[in-house]
Write an enzyme that holds these catalytic residues in place. Structure first.
Site, PDB file in Angstrom:
ATOM      1  N   GLU A   1       0.284  -1.864   4.691  1.00 15.37           N
ATOM      2  CA  GLU A   1       0.674  -0.453   4.838  1.00 15.37           C
ATOM      3  C   GLU A   1       2.139  -0.378   5.270  1.00 15.37           C
ATOM      4  O   GLU A   1       2.927   0.360   4.700  1.00 15.37           O
ATOM      5  CB  GLU A   1      -0.222   0.272   5.856  1.00 15.37           C
ATOM      6  CG  GLU A   1       0.151   1.754   5.966  1.00 15.37           C
ATOM      7  CD  GLU A   1      -0.760   2.570   6.878  1.00 15.37           C
ATOM      8  OE1 GLU A   1      -1.903   2.179   7.135  1.00 15.37           O
ATOM      9  OE2 GLU A   1      -0.301   3.631   7.342  1.00 15.37           O
TER      10      GLU A   1
ATOM     11  N   ARG B   1      -5.218   7.072  16.947  1.00 14.26           N
ATOM     12  CA  ARG B   1      -6.564   7.037  16.354  1.00 14.26           C
ATOM     13  C   ARG B   1      -7.574   6.443  17.339  1.00 14.26           C
ATOM     14  O   ARG B   1      -8.743   6.840  17.351  1.00 14.26           O
ATOM     15  CB  ARG B   1      -6.573   6.291  15.012  1.00 14.26           C
ATOM     16  CG  ARG B   1      -7.906   6.409  14.290  1.00 14.26           C
ATOM     17  CD  ARG B   1      -7.870   5.870  12.867  1.00 14.26           C
ATOM     18  NE  ARG B   1      -7.288   6.790  11.911  1.00 14.26           N
ATOM     19  CZ  ARG B   1      -7.945   7.794  11.312  1.00 14.26           C
ATOM     20  NH1 ARG B   1      -9.236   7.977  11.554  1.00 14.26           N
ATOM     21  NH2 ARG B   1      -7.342   8.574  10.458  1.00 14.26           N
TER      22      ARG B   1
ATOM     23  N   GLN C   1       0.835  -1.201   0.000  1.00 12.79           N
ATOM     24  CA  GLN C   1       0.000   0.000   0.000  1.00 12.79           C
ATOM     25  C   GLN C   1       0.865   1.243   0.000  1.00 12.79           C
ATOM     26  O   GLN C   1       0.370   2.354  -0.118  1.00 12.79           O
ATOM     27  CB  GLN C   1      -0.864   0.045   1.270  1.00 12.79           C
ATOM     28  CG  GLN C   1      -1.958  -1.003   1.353  1.00 12.79           C
ATOM     29  CD  GLN C   1      -2.623  -1.003   2.721  1.00 12.79           C
ATOM     30  OE1 GLN C   1      -2.483  -1.964   3.466  1.00 12.79           O
ATOM     31  NE2 GLN C   1      -3.343   0.048   3.059  1.00 12.79           N
TER      32      GLN C   1
ATOM     33  N   ARG D   1      -7.984  -1.945   8.770  1.00 22.50           N
ATOM     34  CA  ARG D   1      -9.234  -1.197   8.570  1.00 22.50           C
ATOM     35  C   ARG D   1      -9.838  -0.687   9.891  1.00 22.50           C
ATOM     36  O   ARG D   1     -10.278  -1.486  10.714  1.00 22.50           O
ATOM     37  CB  ARG D   1     -10.228  -2.101   7.858  1.00 22.50           C
ATOM     38  CG  ARG D   1     -11.288  -1.375   7.070  1.00 22.50           C
ATOM     39  CD  ARG D   1     -12.109  -2.383   6.306  1.00 22.50           C
ATOM     40  NE  ARG D   1     -12.899  -1.772   5.234  1.00 22.50           N
ATOM     41  CZ  ARG D   1     -13.533  -2.505   4.314  1.00 22.50           C
ATOM     42  NH1 ARG D   1     -13.457  -3.815   4.304  1.00 22.50           N
ATOM     43  NH2 ARG D   1     -14.230  -1.912   3.383  1.00 22.50           N
TER      44      ARG D   1
ATOM     45  N   GLU E   1     -12.981   2.788   5.517  1.00 24.92           N
ATOM     46  CA  GLU E   1     -12.979   2.245   6.872  1.00 24.92           C
ATOM     47  C   GLU E   1     -14.273   2.388   7.666  1.00 24.92           C
ATOM     48  O   GLU E   1     -14.644   1.479   8.402  1.00 24.92           O
ATOM     49  CB  GLU E   1     -11.823   2.889   7.655  1.00 24.92           C
ATOM     50  CG  GLU E   1     -10.484   2.508   7.077  1.00 24.92           C
ATOM     51  CD  GLU E   1      -9.347   3.265   7.754  1.00 24.92           C
ATOM     52  OE1 GLU E   1      -9.176   4.449   7.456  1.00 24.92           O
ATOM     53  OE2 GLU E   1      -8.659   2.658   8.583  1.00 24.92           O
TER      54      GLU E   1
ATOM     55  N   THR F   1      -3.848  10.793  10.908  1.00 27.13           N
ATOM     56  CA  THR F   1      -3.731  11.560  12.155  1.00 27.13           C
ATOM     57  C   THR F   1      -2.400  12.303  12.191  1.00 27.13           C
ATOM     58  O   THR F   1      -2.268  13.311  12.868  1.00 27.13           O
ATOM     59  CB  THR F   1      -3.857  10.650  13.379  1.00 27.13           C
ATOM     60  OG1 THR F   1      -2.832   9.661  13.337  1.00 27.13           O
ATOM     61  CG2 THR F   1      -5.215   9.973  13.404  1.00 27.13           C
TER      62      THR F   1
ATOM     63  N   ALA G   1      -5.937   5.051   5.520  1.00 32.18           N
ATOM     64  CA  ALA G   1      -6.745   6.037   6.245  1.00 32.18           C
ATOM     65  C   ALA G   1      -7.978   6.460   5.442  1.00 32.18           C
ATOM     66  O   ALA G   1      -8.477   7.565   5.629  1.00 32.18           O
ATOM     67  CB  ALA G   1      -5.892   7.250   6.652  1.00 32.18           C
TER      68      ALA G   1
ATOM     69  N   PHE H   1      -6.198  -4.224   3.301  1.00 33.12           N
ATOM     70  CA  PHE H   1      -6.924  -3.912   4.542  1.00 33.12           C
ATOM     71  C   PHE H   1      -6.044  -3.308   5.625  1.00 33.12           C
ATOM     72  O   PHE H   1      -6.360  -3.402   6.805  1.00 33.12           O
ATOM     73  CB  PHE H   1      -7.642  -5.157   5.077  1.00 33.12           C
ATOM     74  CG  PHE H   1      -8.471  -5.875   4.049  1.00 33.12           C
ATOM     75  CD1 PHE H   1      -9.601  -5.252   3.531  1.00 33.12           C
ATOM     76  CD2 PHE H   1      -8.117  -7.123   3.579  1.00 33.12           C
ATOM     77  CE1 PHE H   1     -10.369  -5.892   2.565  1.00 33.12           C
ATOM     78  CE2 PHE H   1      -8.878  -7.767   2.618  1.00 33.12           C
ATOM     79  CZ  PHE H   1     -10.005  -7.151   2.110  1.00 33.12           C
TER      80      PHE H   1
ATOM     81  N   PHE I   1      -8.062   1.082  12.106  1.00 33.57           N
ATOM     82  CA  PHE I   1      -6.812   1.608  12.644  1.00 33.57           C
ATOM     83  C   PHE I   1      -6.946   2.051  14.100  1.00 33.57           C
ATOM     84  O   PHE I   1      -6.615   3.179  14.451  1.00 33.57           O
ATOM     85  CB  PHE I   1      -6.386   2.799  11.760  1.00 33.57           C
ATOM     86  CG  PHE I   1      -4.903   3.086  11.699  1.00 33.57           C
ATOM     87  CD1 PHE I   1      -4.025   2.271  11.012  1.00 33.57           C
ATOM     88  CD2 PHE I   1      -4.376   4.234  12.309  1.00 33.57           C
ATOM     89  CE1 PHE I   1      -2.672   2.576  10.916  1.00 33.57           C
ATOM     90  CE2 PHE I   1      -3.018   4.548  12.221  1.00 33.57           C
ATOM     91  CZ  PHE I   1      -2.170   3.718  11.518  1.00 33.57           C
TER      92      PHE I   1
HETATM   93  N1  LUZ Z   1      -2.493   4.949   8.570  1.00 35.64           N
HETATM   94  C1  LUZ Z   1      -1.731   5.923   9.089  1.00 35.64           C
HETATM   95  C2  LUZ Z   1      -3.813   4.902   8.766  1.00 35.64           C
HETATM   96  O1  LUZ Z   1      -0.530   5.889   8.917  1.00 35.64           O
HETATM   97  N2  LUZ Z   1      -2.321   6.914   9.775  1.00 35.64           N
HETATM   98  C3  LUZ Z   1      -3.644   6.964  10.004  1.00 35.64           C
HETATM   99  O2  LUZ Z   1      -4.135   7.890  10.648  1.00 35.64           O
HETATM  100  C4  LUZ Z   1      -4.434   5.912   9.499  1.00 35.64           C
HETATM  101  N3  LUZ Z   1      -5.737   5.868   9.722  1.00 35.64           N
HETATM  102  C5  LUZ Z   1      -6.447   4.858   9.246  1.00 35.64           C
HETATM  103  C6  LUZ Z   1      -5.820   3.865   8.532  1.00 35.64           C
HETATM  104  N4  LUZ Z   1      -4.529   3.885   8.286  1.00 35.64           N
HETATM  105 MO1  MOS Z   2      -5.244   1.330   6.496  1.00 36.92          MO
HETATM  106  S1  MOS Z   2      -5.867   0.455   8.210  1.00 36.92           S
HETATM  107  O1  MOS Z   2      -6.209   2.468   5.947  1.00 36.92           O
HETATM  108  O2  MOS Z   2      -3.865   0.828   5.843  1.00 36.92           O
END
Ligand code: LUZ
Ligand code: MOS
Length: 752
Positions: A226, A304, A191, A336, A707, A434, A503, A222, A338
């Site tokens: 990331e 979060r 991602q 998802r 999300e 955030t 996010a 999901f 977070f």
């Molecule tokens: N990833 C991130 C996220 O690095 N920061 C966020 O605030 C976030 N929020 C939701 C999903 N992934």
């Molecule tokens: Mo995310 S939990 O939006 O990689």
């Protein structure tokens, strides 16, 4: 519009990482993972593996030319273990061989001796031992201490929520190619292409411009890709760089489940106080987050959690503290929601406790405390364009909430071995990373001389339809047929310094960046058109359905002829677009600010039937009112709502991640880890998108979708619990998830 990837998926023509044509001389990689959750490496002998048939090399941390460090936020995670291992599944060595089986076979021949050290798997135990990722944080509003006296009911309790496996269809993997002059090109199922680029460059000791990352699409993510796609990409890149050969590293399903991080388990304590009318006057909560063995994204996820402490409610006095606790489990990661789902689960549990003590329905407390325009969140932001109440009201009207509860009570009075339960679940989710810095995106748009268009952005397609939304955006800006627009792969040489597609902001931010680039080119085209038509004012030129109009009148120019003329007149037909979310900031000293561009709202009502002899349950119906803004694509958004809902239900009901006390995963395959299938799906899902709901803060008045719907699934937990209570009243059930049939049976028959 149908998602243009769908026919490819149906025919098996969509290319995922493992479908890319295999380059000449490809080496296959297989990793050796620590079997022990915590220990000191006494001996690591790779000789037998090196002599195994087909093996080219075995790499350990000693072969890393740059830094053996992959931590993104906090530098606490080696790529390959050095003296110690911190979790079962930590990569220790990498075998390269001419085929997959030879690599896997050789990895087993590596001799690894580990002296075991004490293992902690429980976050409260880690907290007591002072084993934290970062200092705890507290968000405050008002004064809780002064408020308890004004409450007629004060309830407290403990809530435990379990982990969750992402179970993306495509496991983690990467393909790395050595390039000229000592660089690498990485195809990664990530991602976060720029994240992979940055970490791979760090590991190899290279500048980022020597590492190119390309992503066509992912078979699901999901949040699991990331941060946690990075180690596999970095390992493949390391081998390609060292051996000057193309290298592929893909995890098989069992490896993937065992060694990668999942949703954070939380254990929490709450205290809630309400007045005689059910108004929540005070709420205190302590979150113990199980972070696993390394920071990964845990601190951001905890943040979060704190932001979503009060979900969709206004509470005047709040004190929320969160601690990220280091344990010896694989580092838990983005999933998802977070961290928000964990917070909302506690809030909903607290409301149920307060309702029971006050002798009212949870729905009454929920309704009474819904956010209204201008209310302040514990983090200082005031809610704008608040739709908590309008979603609730629309749901009440459309689905007759009161009627649902009345029917369940009627059914329960008439049936002794089957019980029904229902629950409302309002959701309010903040949109933006955030971390303010991450809220930026880029795009690169080319209009080719034949009128076709290529769009590159930082967005990664993972099945969520972001490419469709960007295609739609470009088509609408240019007013051309969507078929003219091709969405290119996500590539770090075309769009640099991107944030992960995460996010829920993928379409919001990358769509805006693409929009800005398209508008730039459009302005140049209009100028050309004005010149061609010898008209003084380019502002009076419009394009509609591939036709050029001047002051509303059709001209001889079409999209194609205009582009050709512009090209002939030496006009730049390419543009870079850049978007940074405006207005947002957050002060981490004061824990106050305006961290989100806006909020997404909605309300769900869930109805279930419980078989009180067997403990099994069925989700009869979930009815949702969701605020999607002006949806860019209703089919895609509906799919996201349904998918998120089901994933949320799975998290709290059947999906159970179990570790032994030694930190070894027990649920490491689809035969032991149960997730919702088509038969478990609610018999009816009704999604109603709130009408007349624009949004000034995202592309073309839309709203982020990924999300927020996940958290509607929380309703299923409490609906099942209502059904349990209808069978067995007066028992205090621990609020522990997942609420598997096994656990339900224990609640139904506490005497055993
Ligand atoms: N990833 C991130 C996220 O690095 N920061 C966020 O605030 C976030 N929020 C939701 C999903 N992934
Ligand atoms: Mo995310 S939990 O939006 O990689």
């Amino acid at each position: 519009m149908k998602n243009f990837d769908t026919p490819l998926h149906v025919r098996g023509q969509a290319l995922f990482l493992d479908d890319l044509p295999v380059p000449e001389g490809l080496l296959y990689a297989s990793a050796l993972f620590s079997p022990t959750a915590h220990g000191r490496i006494k001996r690591l002998d790779t000789r037998a593996a090196e002599e195994s048939p087909g093996v080219t090399a075995v790499l350990t941390f000693r072969d890393i030319p740059g830094e053996n460090e992959i931590g993104g936020i906090i530098r606490d995670e080696p790529l390959l273990a050095e003296e110690k291992v911190h979790f079962a599944g930590q990569p220790v060595a990498l075998v390269l061989a001419s085929d997959k089986t030879a690599a896997a076979r050789a990895a087993k021949k590596i001799e690894l001796e580990i002296e075991p050290l004490p293992v902690i798997t429980d976050p409260r135990q880690a907290y007591a031992a002072g084993s934290l990722i970062a200092p705890p944080r507290t968000f405050c509003l008002g004064d809780t201490a002064a408020a308890w006296d004004k409450c007629v009911v004060v309830a407290s309790g403990r809530v435990d929520s379990g982990s969750q496996e992402h179970f993306y269809m495509e496991p983690q993997g990467a393909l790395a190619l050595p390039t000229e002059r000592g660089g690498v090109k990485i195809f990664s199922s990530t991602q976060s292409p720029s994240g992979v680029q940055r970490i791979a460059a760090r590991v190899l000791g290279l500048p980022m411009n020597k590492v190119e990352v390309d992503v066509a699409r992912l078979g699901g993510a999901f949040g699991g890709k990331e941060d946690q796609a990075t180690p596999w990409a970095a390992l493949a890149a390391l081998a390609a760089y060292k051996l000057h050969k193309p290298v592929k590293l893909t995890l098989n399903r069992r490896e993937d489940i065992t060694v990668t991080g999942k949703r954070h388990p939380y254990s929490s304590d709450f205290k809630i106080g309400v007045d005689e009318e059910g108004k929540i006057l005070a709420y205190e909560v302590m979150f113990y987050q199980n972070a696993g063995a390394a920071a990964d994204l845990s601190s951001a996820i905890l943040e979060r959690t704190l932001f979503h402490t009060t979900n969709s409610y206004f509470i005047p006095n709040v004190k929320a503290t969160g601690a990220s606790c280091r344990t010896n489990l694989p580092p838990f990661t983005a999933f998802r929601g977070f961290g928000a789902p964990q917070a909302m689960f506690v809030m909903e549990a607290a409301i149920r406790e307060a309702a029971a003590k006050l002798g009212v329905s949870p729905a009454l407390i929920q309704k009474k405390n819904l956010l209204a325009e201008g209310d302040t969140f514990p983090y200082g932001m005031q809610v704008e364009h608040c739709r908590a109440r309008s979603c609730f009201a629309a749901g009440k009207q459309k689905y007759a909430f009161d009627e649902i509860f009345r029917r369940a009570a009627e059914f329960n009075a008439a049936n002794s071995t089957r019980k029904k339960g229902a629950a409302l679940m309002p959701v309010c989710f903040g949109i933006s990373f955030t971390n303010t810095m991450m809220n930026q995106a880029g795009a690169l748009v080319h209009v080719y001389s034949d009128g076709s268009v290529g769009v590159s952005t930082g967005a990664v397609e993972m099945g969520q339809g972001v490419n469709m939304k960007i295609q739609q955006t470009a088509a609408r800006i240019f007013s051309v047929a969507p078929e003219r627009i091709k969405i290119e792969t996500t590539n770090t040489t075309r769009v640099a310094n991107t944030s992960p597609t995460a996010a829920s902001t993928g379409a919001d931010m990358n769509g805006r960046a693409a929009e800005i680039a398209c508008l730039d080119i459009l302005a140049r085209l209009k100028k050309t058109a004005a010149e061609q038509l010898q008209h003084p004012d380019a502002d009076e030129i419009t394009i509609a359905d591939e036709q050029v109009f001047c002051r509303g009148e059709k001209t001889t120019l079409t999209w194609e002829t205009l582009v050709l003329k512009a090209f002939a007149a030496r006009t730049d037909l390419s543009a870079h677009g850049y978007y940074a979310t405006p207005r947002i900031y957050f002060d981490r000293e004061k824990e106050k600010g305006q961290p989100f561009a806006y909020h997404v709202f909605g309300t769900a009502v869930t109805e279930v039937t419980l078989d009180c002899i067997r403990g099994v349950y069925e989700i009869d119906r979930v009815s949702i009112v969701h605020d999607a803004g002006k949806s860019l694509d209703f089919l895609i958004d509906r799919g996201q709502v349904e998918g998120g809902l089901l994933q949320g239900i799975g998290w709290l009901t059947m999906e159970e991640v179990l570790y032994t006390e030694e930190g070894r995963l027990l649920t490491n395959s689809a035969s032991t880890y149960k997730f919702p299938d088509i038969k478990f799906t609610p018999k009816e899902v009704d999604v109603h998108f709130l009408e007349d709901a624009g949004n000034p803060y995202a592309v073309l008045s839309s709203k982020a979708i990924g999300e927020p719907p996940f958290m509607y699934g929380i309703g299923a937990y409490f609906a099942i619990l209502e059904a349990v209570k209808a069978f067995r009243s007066g028992v205090d059930f621990p609020i522990v998830s997942p609420l598997t049939p096994e656990r339900v049976l224990g609640y139904l028959y506490p005497e055993g």
